[in-house]
Scaffold this motif. Structure first.
Motif, PDB file in Angstrom:
ATOM      1  N   ALA A  95       0.817  -1.212   0.000  1.00  0.00           N
ATOM      2  CA  ALA A  95       0.000   0.000   0.000  1.00  0.00           C
ATOM      3  C   ALA A  95       0.851   1.262   0.000  1.00  0.00           C
ATOM      4  CB  ALA A  95      -0.933  -0.006   1.200  1.00  0.00           C
ATOM      5  N   LEU A  96       0.407   2.238  -0.778  1.00  0.00           N
ATOM      6  CA  LEU A  96       1.057   3.545  -0.806  1.00  0.00           C
ATOM      7  C   LEU A  96       0.976   4.188   0.573  1.00  0.00           C
ATOM      8  CD1 LEU A  96       2.241   5.931  -2.500  1.00  0.00           C
ATOM      9  CD2 LEU A  96      -0.121   6.657  -2.858  1.00  0.00           C
ATOM     10  N   ASP A  97      -0.171   4.053   1.233  1.00  0.00           N
ATOM     11  CA  ASP A  97      -0.394   4.587   2.573  1.00  0.00           C
ATOM     12  C   ASP A  97      -1.121   3.506   3.381  1.00  0.00           C
ATOM     13  OD1 ASP A  97      -1.076   5.899   4.877  1.00  0.00           O
ATOM     14  OD2 ASP A  97      -2.217   7.504   3.921  1.00  0.00           O
ATOM     15  N   PRO A  98      -0.398   2.723   4.193  1.00  0.00           N
ATOM     16  CA  PRO A  98      -1.014   1.597   4.891  1.00  0.00           C
ATOM     17  C   PRO A  98      -1.760   1.967   6.160  1.00  0.00           C
ATOM     18  CG  PRO A  98       1.320   1.665   5.379  1.00  0.00           C
ATOM     19  CD  PRO A  98       1.057   2.772   4.385  1.00  0.00           C
ATOM     20  N   ASP A  99      -1.659   3.232   6.609  1.00  0.00           N
ATOM     21  CA  ASP A  99      -2.167   3.610   7.932  1.00  0.00           C
ATOM     22  C   ASP A  99      -3.414   4.483   7.859  1.00  0.00           C
ATOM     23  OD1 ASP A  99      -0.004   2.306   9.248  1.00  0.00           O
ATOM     24  OD2 ASP A  99       1.274   4.036   8.766  1.00  0.00           O
ATOM     25  N   HIS A 100      -4.363   4.160   8.718  1.00  0.00           N
ATOM     26  CA  HIS A 100      -5.576   4.970   8.876  1.00  0.00           C
ATOM     27  C   HIS A 100      -5.211   6.205   9.689  1.00  0.00           C
ATOM     28  CE1 HIS A 100      -9.528   5.927  10.830  1.00  0.00           C
ATOM     29  NE2 HIS A 100      -9.899   5.788   9.581  1.00  0.00           N
ATOM     30  N   THR A 122      -5.279   0.805  -0.690  1.00  0.00           N
ATOM     31  CA  THR A 122      -4.457   1.718   0.088  1.00  0.00           C
ATOM     32  C   THR A 122      -5.312   2.863   0.602  1.00  0.00           C
ATOM     33  OG1 THR A 122      -2.453   3.122   0.067  1.00  0.00           O
ATOM     34  CG2 THR A 122      -3.806   3.120  -1.928  1.00  0.00           C
ATOM     35  N   TYR A 123      -4.932   3.373   1.759  1.00  0.00           N
ATOM     36  CA  TYR A 123      -5.563   4.596   2.243  1.00  0.00           C
ATOM     37  C   TYR A 123      -5.065   5.791   1.422  1.00  0.00           C
ATOM     38  CZ  TYR A 123      -7.043   2.306   6.609  1.00  0.00           C
ATOM     39  OH  TYR A 123      -7.628   1.493   7.535  1.00  0.00           O
ATOM     40  N   LEU A 124      -5.875   6.827   1.362  1.00  0.00           N
ATOM     41  CA  LEU A 124      -5.487   8.118   0.796  1.00  0.00           C
ATOM     42  C   LEU A 124      -6.048   9.174   1.727  1.00  0.00           C
ATOM     43  CD1 LEU A 124      -6.536   7.474  -2.927  1.00  0.00           C
ATOM     44  CD2 LEU A 124      -4.200   7.526  -2.048  1.00  0.00           C
ATOM     45  N   GLY A 125      -5.192   9.747   2.579  1.00  0.00           N
ATOM     46  CA  GLY A 125      -5.737  10.720   3.507  1.00  0.00           C
ATOM     47  C   GLY A 125      -4.742  11.258   4.492  1.00  0.00           C
ATOM     48  N   GLY A 126      -5.186  12.274   5.238  1.00  0.00           N
ATOM     49  CA  GLY A 126      -4.385  12.905   6.262  1.00  0.00           C
ATOM     50  C   GLY A 126      -5.058  12.805   7.625  1.00  0.00           C
ATOM     51  N   GLU A 127      -4.832  13.819   8.457  1.00  0.00           N
ATOM     52  CA  GLU A 127      -5.294  13.781   9.842  1.00  0.00           C
ATOM     53  C   GLU A 127      -6.802  13.951   9.987  1.00  0.00           C
ATOM     54  OE1 GLU A 127      -3.140  16.818  11.818  1.00  0.00           O
ATOM     55  OE2 GLU A 127      -1.248  15.679  11.882  1.00  0.00           O
ATOM     56  N   ALA A 128      -7.420  14.680   9.053  1.00  0.00           N
ATOM     57  CA  ALA A 128      -8.856  14.965   9.144  1.00  0.00           C
ATOM     58  C   ALA A 128      -9.624  14.063   8.180  1.00  0.00           C
ATOM     59  CB  ALA A 128      -9.121  16.438   8.860  1.00  0.00           C
ATOM     60  N   ASP A 129     -10.882  14.421   7.914  1.00  0.00           N
ATOM     61  CA  ASP A 129     -11.724  13.581   7.047  1.00  0.00           C
ATOM     62  C   ASP A 129     -11.331  13.728   5.580  1.00  0.00           C
ATOM     63  OD1 ASP A 129     -13.118  12.661   9.180  1.00  0.00           O
ATOM     64  OD2 ASP A 129     -14.908  13.871   8.824  1.00  0.00           O
ATOM     65  N   ASP A 130     -11.292  12.608   4.880  1.00  0.00           N
ATOM     66  CA  ASP A 130     -10.985  12.580   3.447  1.00  0.00           C
ATOM     67  C   ASP A 130     -11.992  11.659   2.768  1.00  0.00           C
ATOM     68  OD1 ASP A 130      -8.216  13.935   3.764  1.00  0.00           O
ATOM     69  OD2 ASP A 130      -8.078  12.188   5.075  1.00  0.00           O
ATOM     70  N   ALA A 180      -8.770   1.103  -4.452  1.00  0.00           N
ATOM     71  CA  ALA A 180      -8.703  -0.356  -4.457  1.00  0.00           C
ATOM     72  C   ALA A 180      -8.849  -0.883  -5.872  1.00  0.00           C
ATOM     73  CB  ALA A 180      -9.802  -0.936  -3.570  1.00  0.00           C
ATOM     74  N   THR A 181      -8.269  -2.061  -6.116  1.00  0.00           N
ATOM     75  CA  THR A 181      -8.445  -2.734  -7.398  1.00  0.00           C
ATOM     76  C   THR A 181      -8.990  -4.146  -7.164  1.00  0.00           C
ATOM     77  OG1 THR A 181      -6.176  -3.618  -7.478  1.00  0.00           O
ATOM     78  CG2 THR A 181      -6.569  -1.447  -8.456  1.00  0.00           C
ATOM     79  N   PHE A 182      -9.792  -4.619  -8.140  1.00  0.00           N
ATOM     80  CA  PHE A 182     -10.428  -5.929  -8.065  1.00  0.00           C
ATOM     81  C   PHE A 182     -10.199  -6.668  -9.369  1.00  0.00           C
ATOM     82  CE2 PHE A 182     -12.516  -3.027  -5.283  1.00  0.00           C
ATOM     83  CZ  PHE A 182     -12.859  -3.755  -4.156  1.00  0.00           C
ATOM     84  N   ASP A 183      -9.904  -7.963  -9.281  1.00  0.00           N
ATOM     85  CA  ASP A 183      -9.699  -8.746 -10.489  1.00  0.00           C
ATOM     86  C   ASP A 183     -11.038  -8.985 -11.195  1.00  0.00           C
ATOM     87  OD1 ASP A 183     -11.061 -10.967  -9.377  1.00  0.00           O
ATOM     88  OD2 ASP A 183      -9.205 -11.944  -8.756  1.00  0.00           O
ATOM     89  N   PRO A 184     -11.035  -9.548 -12.410  1.00  0.00           N
ATOM     90  CA  PRO A 184     -12.282  -9.706 -13.165  1.00  0.00           C
ATOM     91  C   PRO A 184     -13.342 -10.561 -12.471  1.00  0.00           C
ATOM     92  CG  PRO A 184     -10.427  -9.845 -14.655  1.00  0.00           C
ATOM     93  CD  PRO A 184      -9.852  -9.826 -13.272  1.00  0.00           C
ATOM     94  N   SER A 185     -12.938 -11.360 -11.475  1.00  0.00           N
ATOM     95  CA  SER A 185     -13.905 -12.164 -10.722  1.00  0.00           C
ATOM     96  C   SER A 185     -14.454 -11.431  -9.503  1.00  0.00           C
ATOM     97  CB  SER A 185     -13.259 -13.480 -10.273  1.00  0.00           C
ATOM     98  OG  SER A 185     -12.891 -14.264 -11.387  1.00  0.00           O
ATOM     99  N   GLY A 186     -13.995 -10.189  -9.294  1.00  0.00           N
ATOM    100  CA  GLY A 186     -14.490  -9.386  -8.178  1.00  0.00           C
ATOM    101  C   GLY A 186     -13.717  -9.555  -6.898  1.00  0.00           C
ATOM    102  N   ASN A 187     -12.545 -10.195  -6.961  1.00  0.00           N
ATOM    103  CA  ASN A 187     -11.721 -10.374  -5.767  1.00  0.00           C
ATOM    104  C   ASN A 187     -10.837  -9.162  -5.532  1.00  0.00           C
ATOM    105  OD1 ASN A 187     -12.567 -13.166  -5.337  1.00  0.00           O
ATOM    106  ND2 ASN A 187     -11.369 -13.621  -7.172  1.00  0.00           N
ATOM    107  N   LEU A 188     -10.731  -8.745  -4.284  1.00  0.00           N
ATOM    108  CA  LEU A 188      -9.903  -7.593  -3.921  1.00  0.00           C
ATOM    109  C   LEU A 188      -8.432  -7.928  -4.106  1.00  0.00           C
ATOM    110  CD1 LEU A 188      -9.687  -4.746  -2.628  1.00  0.00           C
ATOM    111  CD2 LEU A 188      -9.697  -5.882  -0.403  1.00  0.00           C
ATOM    112  N   ASP A 189      -7.729  -7.121  -4.927  1.00  0.00           N
ATOM    113  CA  ASP A 189      -6.302  -7.333  -5.194  1.00  0.00           C
ATOM    114  C   ASP A 189      -5.419  -6.370  -4.419  1.00  0.00           C
ATOM    115  OD1 ASP A 189      -6.198  -9.493  -6.873  1.00  0.00           O
ATOM    116  OD2 ASP A 189      -6.322  -8.328  -8.715  1.00  0.00           O
ATOM    117  N   TYR A 190      -5.869  -5.135  -4.297  1.00  0.00           N
ATOM    118  CA  TYR A 190      -5.010  -4.087  -3.754  1.00  0.00           C
ATOM    119  C   TYR A 190      -5.879  -3.007  -3.115  1.00  0.00           C
ATOM    120  CZ  TYR A 190      -1.831  -0.061  -3.644  1.00  0.00           C
ATOM    121  OH  TYR A 190      -1.107   1.016  -3.244  1.00  0.00           O
TER     122      TYR A 190
END
Length: 201
Positions: free
Chosen positions: A167-172, A193-201, A181-191
């Motif tokens: 993950a680019l940013d593994p921490d909440h 990452t969080y995207l955010g800072g201290e407040a709400d994003d 997030a990315t999902f394969d053609p069968s709908g399985n979660l592949d990847y």
């Protein structure tokens, strides 16, 4: 116009060969579902009467998916997703074969909201899958497909420890963080990452 007797909202749009795939939410028990559609409403007329009040429970919402033909003259299909009340679609994309990929949030019957990814057949008659991919208090907002059939989803979550893969940013970091997030053609979660800072994003 697309709707029933109460509140209906369209949030997401995908396009294939001029035909439009639309997703959103409805509080109407009489949205005009087409013949052969995957599902009708969970909402009953009694539920709908409660939902018509200005202050009503959040579980009045239901997801719909509709396909409007290229001429804009008729709907190829209109269907509910068939979940229990309290869900709504926010983002939708369509692949070259006409399969619709819908993301949003569903109510788990308690207080939590959980993000989902659903894949619907080109004629709107069946679900290929309808996967919940989060724990508590998560929303799916946007989706895009790449040429390999991988679904790319963005949204918001209050869940901790959601990272999958390098993950680019593994921490909440805040109360609500964005995610990718990315999902394969069968709908399985592949990847994911969080995207955010201290407040709400």
């Amino acid at each position: 116009l697309l709707g029933g007797r109460y509140t209906d909202k369209a949030f997401g749009l995908g396009v294939i060969n001029g035909a439009m795939i639309i997703t959103g939410m409805t509080e109407s028990p009489d949205l005009p579902v087409t013949s052969g559609a995957y599902a009708g409403p969970t909402l009953t007329l009694a539920d709908a009467a409660i939902c018509a009040d200005l202050f009503h429970p959040a579980n009045c919402l239901e997801t719909f998916v509709a396909r409007l033909n290229a001429g804009g003259t008729d709907f190829d299909y209109i269907t509910y997703l068939g979940d229990a009340m309290g869900d709504f679609g926010k983002g939708i994309a369509v692949d070259a074969d006409g399969f619709a990929f819908d993301t949003g949030t569903r109510w788990n019957g308690g207080t939590a909201r959980q993000a989902y990814l659903a894949r619907l057949t080109p004629d709107g008659s069946a679900l290929v899958y309808n996967n919940q991919f989060s724990g508590l208090f998560s929303w799916g907002y946007g989706i895009a497909l790449d040429s390999s059939g991988v679904a790319h989803v963005v949204g918001s979550t209050e869940e901790s420890s959601i990272a999958v893969g390098p993950a680019l940013d593994p921490d909440h970091n805040g109360e609500a963080d964005g995610y990718y997030a990315t999902f394969d053609p069968s709908g399985n979660l592949d990847y994911r990452t969080y995207l955010g800072g201290e407040a709400d994003d």
